[in-house]
Enzyme design. Structure first.
Site, PDB file in Angstrom:
ATOM      1  CE  LYS A 174      -3.403   2.863   0.568  1.00 14.22           C
ATOM      2  NZ  LYS A 174      -4.132   3.325  -0.605  1.00 14.22           N
ATOM      3  CE  LYS A 242      -2.455   7.861   7.049  1.00  9.97           C
ATOM      4  NZ  LYS A 242      -3.055   6.616   6.580  1.00  9.97           N
TER       5      LYS A 242
HETATM    6  P1  NAP Z   1     -11.525   9.596   7.500  1.00  5.93           P
HETATM    7  O1  NAP Z   1     -12.722   9.918   6.706  1.00  5.93           O
HETATM    8  O2  NAP Z   1     -10.674  10.702   8.056  1.00  5.93           O
HETATM    9  O3  NAP Z   1     -12.002   8.660   8.744  1.00  5.93           O
HETATM   10  C1  NAP Z   1     -11.096   8.291   9.738  1.00  5.93           C
HETATM   11  C2  NAP Z   1     -11.764   7.325  10.692  1.00  5.93           C
HETATM   12  O4  NAP Z   1     -10.808   6.964  11.713  1.00  5.93           O
HETATM   13  C3  NAP Z   1     -12.970   7.929  11.428  1.00  5.93           C
HETATM   14  O5  NAP Z   1     -13.902   6.920  11.678  1.00  5.93           O
HETATM   15  C4  NAP Z   1     -12.314   8.396  12.741  1.00  5.93           C
HETATM   16  O6  NAP Z   1     -13.214   8.536  13.817  1.00  5.93           O
HETATM   17  C5  NAP Z   1     -11.377   7.232  12.994  1.00  5.93           C
HETATM   18  N1  NAP Z   1     -10.328   7.601  13.949  1.00  5.93           N
HETATM   19  C6  NAP Z   1      -9.329   8.485  13.767  1.00  5.93           C
HETATM   20  N2  NAP Z   1      -8.571   8.556  14.873  1.00  5.93           N
HETATM   21  C7  NAP Z   1      -9.117   7.683  15.771  1.00  5.93           C
HETATM   22  C8  NAP Z   1      -8.775   7.303  17.088  1.00  5.93           C
HETATM   23  N3  NAP Z   1      -7.715   7.829  17.718  1.00  5.93           N
HETATM   24  N4  NAP Z   1      -9.554   6.374  17.709  1.00  5.93           N
HETATM   25  C9  NAP Z   1     -10.628   5.834  17.072  1.00  5.93           C
HETATM   26  N5  NAP Z   1     -11.007   6.153  15.814  1.00  5.93           N
HETATM   27  C10 NAP Z   1     -10.238   7.075  15.181  1.00  5.93           C
HETATM   28  O7  NAP Z   1     -10.518   8.644   6.735  1.00  5.93           O
HETATM   29  P2  NAP Z   1     -10.805   7.705   5.461  1.00  5.93           P
HETATM   30  O8  NAP Z   1     -10.639   8.520   4.238  1.00  5.93           O
HETATM   31  O9  NAP Z   1     -12.034   6.902   5.700  1.00  5.93           O
HETATM   32  O10 NAP Z   1      -9.509   6.755   5.556  1.00  5.93           O
HETATM   33  C11 NAP Z   1      -9.429   5.666   6.479  1.00  5.93           C
HETATM   34  C12 NAP Z   1      -8.124   4.912   6.193  1.00  5.93           C
HETATM   35  O11 NAP Z   1      -8.171   4.435   4.838  1.00  5.93           O
HETATM   36  C13 NAP Z   1      -6.866   5.766   6.299  1.00  5.93           C
HETATM   37  O12 NAP Z   1      -5.811   4.982   6.811  1.00  5.93           O
HETATM   38  C14 NAP Z   1      -6.595   6.173   4.860  1.00  5.93           C
HETATM   39  O13 NAP Z   1      -5.220   6.470   4.648  1.00  5.93           O
HETATM   40  C15 NAP Z   1      -7.049   4.936   4.119  1.00  5.93           C
HETATM   41  N6  NAP Z   1      -7.511   5.144   2.726  1.00  5.93           N
HETATM   42  C16 NAP Z   1      -8.306   6.196   2.377  1.00  5.93           C
HETATM   43  C17 NAP Z   1      -8.717   6.335   1.066  1.00  5.93           C
HETATM   44  C18 NAP Z   1      -9.603   7.483   0.604  1.00  5.93           C
HETATM   45  O14 NAP Z   1      -9.694   7.695  -0.613  1.00  5.93           O
HETATM   46  N7  NAP Z   1     -10.246   8.223   1.484  1.00  5.93           N
HETATM   47  C19 NAP Z   1      -8.355   5.396   0.112  1.00  5.93           C
HETATM   48  C20 NAP Z   1      -7.585   4.307   0.491  1.00  5.93           C
HETATM   49  C21 NAP Z   1      -7.170   4.186   1.810  1.00  5.93           C
HETATM   50  P3  NAP Z   1     -13.927   9.974  14.067  1.00  5.93           P
HETATM   51  O15 NAP Z   1     -15.122   9.983  13.144  1.00  5.93           O
HETATM   52  O16 NAP Z   1     -14.283   9.932  15.509  1.00  5.93           O
HETATM   53  O17 NAP Z   1     -12.922  11.037  13.742  1.00  5.93           O
END
Ligand code: NAP
Length: 286
Positions: A174, A242
């Site tokens: 990844k 990140k």
């Molecule tokens: P996001 O919308 O920012 O959501 C982050 C999630 O993590 C939320 O549910 C958040 O909870 C939770 N979280 C963060 N810190 C936490 C903590 N200390 N304890 C418990 N929960 C916590 O991110 P996303 O875009 O869905 O991405 C999620 C993961 O997938 C990341 O690692 C990202 O790099 C990866 N990813 C993202 C994409 C994309 O296109 N978006 C594509 C591939 C991979 P809260 O709601 O309480 O903040």
């Protein structure tokens, strides 16, 4: 494994919400947990039950998926008095789909094993649209028996899941592909910016890219976002910043990777909550 296991889902952000929804729509019973409770409401409306903590969720599930931001989030979800590993009961399968370091996967796999659970690192390539349509690419590290247990479930989320060897290898793959994502994002932004600064229409440049051998799904989505001046995060710039830091920490320091790493670290303070392609605004400011 039980043909229709009880599922748990932790992390209902941009990606977790549509992914958990797909499992519900496939007919599984899904219990969800999100740190901020307001994000649980759409899943509850779609038929999910909720748990008050990761520990409570583990007790209701055979298989638990995690889709949270980063290493720190994983530490918090696994550890602590209400964390996943505080719950009794061995034999669960924990599938961590977040983009995190290989090191934290190795640590959590070892701790999971001490509690009698299996752990897979299974990060994904693709964004919100692919999450909604089950077209993600899933890169899996961990033992073969755990993968076999996970595969039928992963098939609802991705068009491909690929076992890559030991724990952490999914995370390494990844980081490798997101380094390419950084290069594409910065390259597209620089190309469109150069054209615009010389009086060419961005629409025309976008048409040229789309019809050339260099056009792809990413250039189409992100070029269109630039044209629409829409920088609302599908994939937040701070998350790519990140990932590039994690890749550097694993020794990826070759010229393009180093340049992209530097650009995104510089762009993050002002533009971290916007989409990755907002990097064009950083480049424009010089
Ligand atoms: P996001 O919308 O920012 O959501 C982050 C999630 O993590 C939320 O549910 C958040 O909870 C939770 N979280 C963060 N810190 C936490 C903590 N200390 N304890 C418990 N929960 C916590 O991110 P996303 O875009 O869905 O991405 C999620 C993961 O997938 C990341 O690692 C990202 O790099 C990866 N990813 C993202 C994409 C994309 O296109 N978006 C594509 C591939 C991979 P809260 O709601 O309480 O903040």
């Amino acid at each position: 494994m039980n043909a229709h296991p009880q599922l748990g889902w932790i992390g209902l952000g941009n990606m977790g919400t549509p992914m958990a929804r797909r499992l519900l729509e496939a007919g599984y019973a899904v219990t969800v947990y999100n740190r901020s409770k307001d994000k649980e409401a759409p899943l509850r409306a779609a038929g999910a039950t909720t748990a008050a903590s990761p520990a409570a969720l583990l007790q209701q599930a055979d298989v638990v998926f995690l889709m949270v931001s980063d290493d720190q989030a994983i530490q918090e979800v696994f550890g602590g008095p209400d964390g996943l590993l505080a719950a009794p009961g061995p034999g669960k399968l924990l599938i961590n789909m977040s983009t995190v370091s290989p090191g934290i996967s190795r640590e959590m796999a070892a701790r999971s094993q001490e509690h009698g659970h299996s752990y897979l690192d299974a990060p994904v390539s693709g964004s919100v649209k692919q999450a909604e349509t089950g077209q993600l690419v899933v890169m899996v590290g961990g033992d073969a028996a755990a993968y076999e247990r996970a595969q039928p479930l992963l098939a609802h989320l991705g068009k491909l899941s690929l076992p890559l060897g030991p724990t952490g290898n999914g995370n390494l793959a990844k980081l490798a592909i997101n380094s390419l994502l950084g290069v594409y994002a910065q390259g597209l932004a620089e190309t469109l910016l150069f054209a615009r600064q010389h009086g060419l229409r961005v629409e025309d440049m976008q048409t040229i890219v789309a019809n050339s051998a260099l056009g792809n799904v990413f250039s189409k989505l992100k070029g269109d976002a630039i044209l629409a001046d829409n920088y609302q995060a599908a994939f937040a710039l701070k998350l790519l910043a990140k990932d590039l830091r994690l890749a550097q920490a694993e020794g990826l320091g070759t010229p393009l990777a180093a340049a992209v790493h530097e650009t995104f670290q510089q762009a993050e303070p002002a533009l971290g909550d916007e989409d990755v392609i907002a990097v064009i605004k950083h480049l424009e400011r010089g």
